[in-house]
Design a protein around this motif. Sequence first.
Motif, PDB file in Angstrom:
ATOM      1  N   VAL A  70       0.862  -1.186   0.000  1.00 50.58           N
ATOM      2  CA  VAL A  70       0.000   0.000   0.000  1.00 50.58           C
ATOM      3  C   VAL A  70       0.895   1.233   0.000  1.00 50.58           C
ATOM      4  O   VAL A  70       2.026   1.198   0.502  1.00 50.58           O
ATOM      5  CB  VAL A  70      -0.944   0.020   1.219  1.00 50.58           C
ATOM      6  CG1 VAL A  70      -1.875  -1.185   1.199  1.00 50.58           C
ATOM      7  CG2 VAL A  70      -0.159   0.047   2.526  1.00 50.58           C
ATOM      8  N   PRO A  71       0.419   2.344  -0.560  1.00 52.93           N
ATOM      9  CA  PRO A  71       1.241   3.558  -0.618  1.00 52.93           C
ATOM     10  C   PRO A  71       1.606   4.067   0.774  1.00 52.93           C
ATOM     11  O   PRO A  71       0.784   4.088   1.681  1.00 52.93           O
ATOM     12  CB  PRO A  71       0.339   4.553  -1.355  1.00 52.93           C
ATOM     13  CG  PRO A  71      -0.611   3.704  -2.135  1.00 52.93           C
ATOM     14  CD  PRO A  71      -0.868   2.504  -1.280  1.00 52.93           C
ATOM     15  N   THR A  72       2.844   4.504   0.905  1.00 55.16           N
ATOM     16  CA  THR A  72       3.315   5.100   2.154  1.00 55.16           C
ATOM     17  C   THR A  72       4.596   5.854   1.862  1.00 55.16           C
ATOM     18  O   THR A  72       5.087   5.866   0.730  1.00 55.16           O
ATOM     19  CB  THR A  72       3.557   4.028   3.224  1.00 55.16           C
ATOM     20  OG1 THR A  72       3.829   4.664   4.478  1.00 55.16           O
ATOM     21  CG2 THR A  72       4.739   3.145   2.863  1.00 55.16           C
ATOM     22  N   ARG A  73       5.156   6.467   2.898  1.00 53.86           N
ATOM     23  CA  ARG A  73       6.436   7.165   2.754  1.00 53.86           C
ATOM     24  C   ARG A  73       7.005   7.421   4.137  1.00 53.86           C
ATOM     25  O   ARG A  73       6.279   7.359   5.147  1.00 53.86           O
ATOM     26  CB  ARG A  73       6.260   8.486   2.008  1.00 53.86           C
ATOM     27  CG  ARG A  73       5.352   9.486   2.704  1.00 53.86           C
ATOM     28  CD  ARG A  73       4.973  10.644   1.803  1.00 53.86           C
ATOM     29  NE  ARG A  73       4.043  11.549   2.475  1.00 53.86           N
ATOM     30  CZ  ARG A  73       4.353  12.760   2.930  1.00 53.86           C
ATOM     31  NH1 ARG A  73       5.588  13.228   2.757  1.00 53.86           N
ATOM     32  NH2 ARG A  73       3.457  13.521   3.537  1.00 53.86           N
ATOM     33  N   LEU A  74       8.295   7.683   4.177  1.00 55.41           N
ATOM     34  CA  LEU A  74       8.951   8.106   5.403  1.00 55.41           C
ATOM     35  C   LEU A  74       8.972   9.626   5.434  1.00 55.41           C
ATOM     36  O   LEU A  74       9.239  10.278   4.426  1.00 55.41           O
ATOM     37  CB  LEU A  74      10.372   7.550   5.470  1.00 55.41           C
ATOM     38  CG  LEU A  74      10.489   6.031   5.606  1.00 55.41           C
ATOM     39  CD1 LEU A  74      11.948   5.598   5.469  1.00 55.41           C
ATOM     40  CD2 LEU A  74       9.919   5.548   6.935  1.00 55.41           C
ATOM     41  N   VAL A  75       8.694  10.183   6.611  1.00 57.47           N
ATOM     42  CA  VAL A  75       8.590  11.636   6.758  1.00 57.47           C
ATOM     43  C   VAL A  75       9.549  12.096   7.846  1.00 57.47           C
ATOM     44  O   VAL A  75       9.547  11.555   8.956  1.00 57.47           O
ATOM     45  CB  VAL A  75       7.153  12.052   7.130  1.00 57.47           C
ATOM     46  CG1 VAL A  75       7.055  13.564   7.259  1.00 57.47           C
ATOM     47  CG2 VAL A  75       6.157  11.531   6.099  1.00 57.47           C
ATOM     48  N   THR A  76      10.366  13.081   7.543  1.00 55.78           N
ATOM     49  CA  THR A  76      11.267  13.663   8.542  1.00 55.78           C
ATOM     50  C   THR A  76      10.556  14.777   9.293  1.00 55.78           C
ATOM     51  O   THR A  76      10.046  15.720   8.686  1.00 55.78           O
ATOM     52  CB  THR A  76      12.533  14.215   7.880  1.00 55.78           C
ATOM     53  OG1 THR A  76      13.208  13.151   7.195  1.00 55.78           O
ATOM     54  CG2 THR A  76      13.479  14.792   8.923  1.00 55.78           C
ATOM     55  N   GLN A  77      10.514  14.625  10.613  1.00 55.99           N
ATOM     56  CA  GLN A  77       9.896  15.638  11.469  1.00 55.99           C
ATOM     57  C   GLN A  77      10.881  15.987  12.579  1.00 55.99           C
ATOM     58  O   GLN A  77      10.933  15.316  13.599  1.00 55.99           O
ATOM     59  CB  GLN A  77       8.583  15.129  12.053  1.00 55.99           C
ATOM     60  CG  GLN A  77       7.534  14.765  11.018  1.00 55.99           C
ATOM     61  CD  GLN A  77       6.196  14.414  11.649  1.00 55.99           C
ATOM     62  OE1 GLN A  77       5.799  14.985  12.651  1.00 55.99           O
ATOM     63  NE2 GLN A  77       5.490  13.470  11.058  1.00 55.99           N
ATOM     64  N   GLY A  78      11.667  17.041  12.357  1.00 56.31           N
ATOM     65  CA  GLY A  78      12.690  17.395  13.328  1.00 56.31           C
ATOM     66  C   GLY A  78      13.712  16.284  13.447  1.00 56.31           C
ATOM     67  O   GLY A  78      14.357  15.906  12.472  1.00 56.31           O
ATOM     68  N   ALA A  79      13.846  15.735  14.660  1.00 50.05           N
ATOM     69  CA  ALA A  79      14.810  14.656  14.892  1.00 50.05           C
ATOM     70  C   ALA A  79      14.234  13.271  14.614  1.00 50.05           C
ATOM     71  O   ALA A  79      14.936  12.275  14.744  1.00 50.05           O
ATOM     72  CB  ALA A  79      15.304  14.721  16.341  1.00 50.05           C
ATOM     73  N   LEU A  80      12.957  13.205  14.233  1.00 50.63           N
ATOM     74  CA  LEU A  80      12.292  11.928  14.021  1.00 50.63           C
ATOM     75  C   LEU A  80      12.108  11.622  12.542  1.00 50.63           C
ATOM     76  O   LEU A  80      11.966  12.527  11.722  1.00 50.63           O
ATOM     77  CB  LEU A  80      10.913  11.917  14.683  1.00 50.63           C
ATOM     78  CG  LEU A  80      10.843  11.975  16.209  1.00 50.63           C
ATOM     79  CD1 LEU A  80       9.390  11.975  16.651  1.00 50.63           C
ATOM     80  CD2 LEU A  80      11.590  10.804  16.832  1.00 50.63           C
ATOM     81  N   VAL A  81      12.109  10.330  12.230  1.00 48.15           N
ATOM     82  CA  VAL A  81      11.668   9.840  10.926  1.00 48.15           C
ATOM     83  C   VAL A  81      10.436   8.988  11.184  1.00 48.15           C
ATOM     84  O   VAL A  81      10.516   7.954  11.855  1.00 48.15           O
ATOM     85  CB  VAL A  81      12.753   9.004  10.220  1.00 48.15           C
ATOM     86  CG1 VAL A  81      12.206   8.402   8.936  1.00 48.15           C
ATOM     87  CG2 VAL A  81      13.962   9.874   9.911  1.00 48.15           C
TER      88      VAL A  81
END
Length: 247
Positions: A70-81
């Motif tokens: 299924v569609p997804t992605r990794l997202v960078t949020q500050g110090a988090l992925v």
Amino acid sequence: MKKTGKVLTSAAIVAGVLFSSGAQAHGFWFAQRANQLAMVFGVGADDLDVVKRLPKITSFGAYDEDGQEVPTRLVTQGALVTVDVDNQPAFVAAAMDYGIWSKTADGKWHNKGKDEVPGAIISEHNYKYGVHLRRELNGPLPLLPGQTLQIVPVKAPLPLRAGQPLKLRVLYKGQPAPGAQVLTDWVNDPDQKGLKTGKDGTITIKVRNQGLNVIVAVFKSPAEDPAKTNQVENLASLSFVLPHEPE
């Protein structure tokens, strides 16, 4: 799950047994952070900078209960992925090429091959793999693309309580990995000596936590380029959460 072939060649088996007692390396897994599913890199309680290691990720995917992507992605949020879970995947998986590392007698690791590090006592190419189960599947966990080393529950469903038995199979290139080292609680007890899989690549453990469980398997295989490294270290994680009682 797809049927697996014969066990590994004798050379690969020997490599797995001889080198499986080496020093523990870092790995990655998935866990909840601020009510989001995050990719975590480290060992034990050491939660290191995963953002700067994001370029080393070679594959990432999310799947439904039938094993369909299924569609997804990794997202960078500050110090988090974090993982985009808008499509509510049942499980996610990723792979990382962590590169070549050589250790010198002073205990330091260098991001180079032994041909570039005079006096190196060991040199290896590190690959990391991680699978996270978010809920029960409609069948066995399939063999996944990019997961050269993978931990697969032999039977479904997963246990519901800590302390219950869980039979696992460790697969290397789709084949049983005998002699793989299995650590049952990577986050809370990373220094444990671990257990070894049998000839069929299976092992039965007791689920450690009524909460986050991160199980790790380490399997050493022959060097891809003997001039640069002595061996390949493959480290795979399987993570899942057992629910707590209602508040």
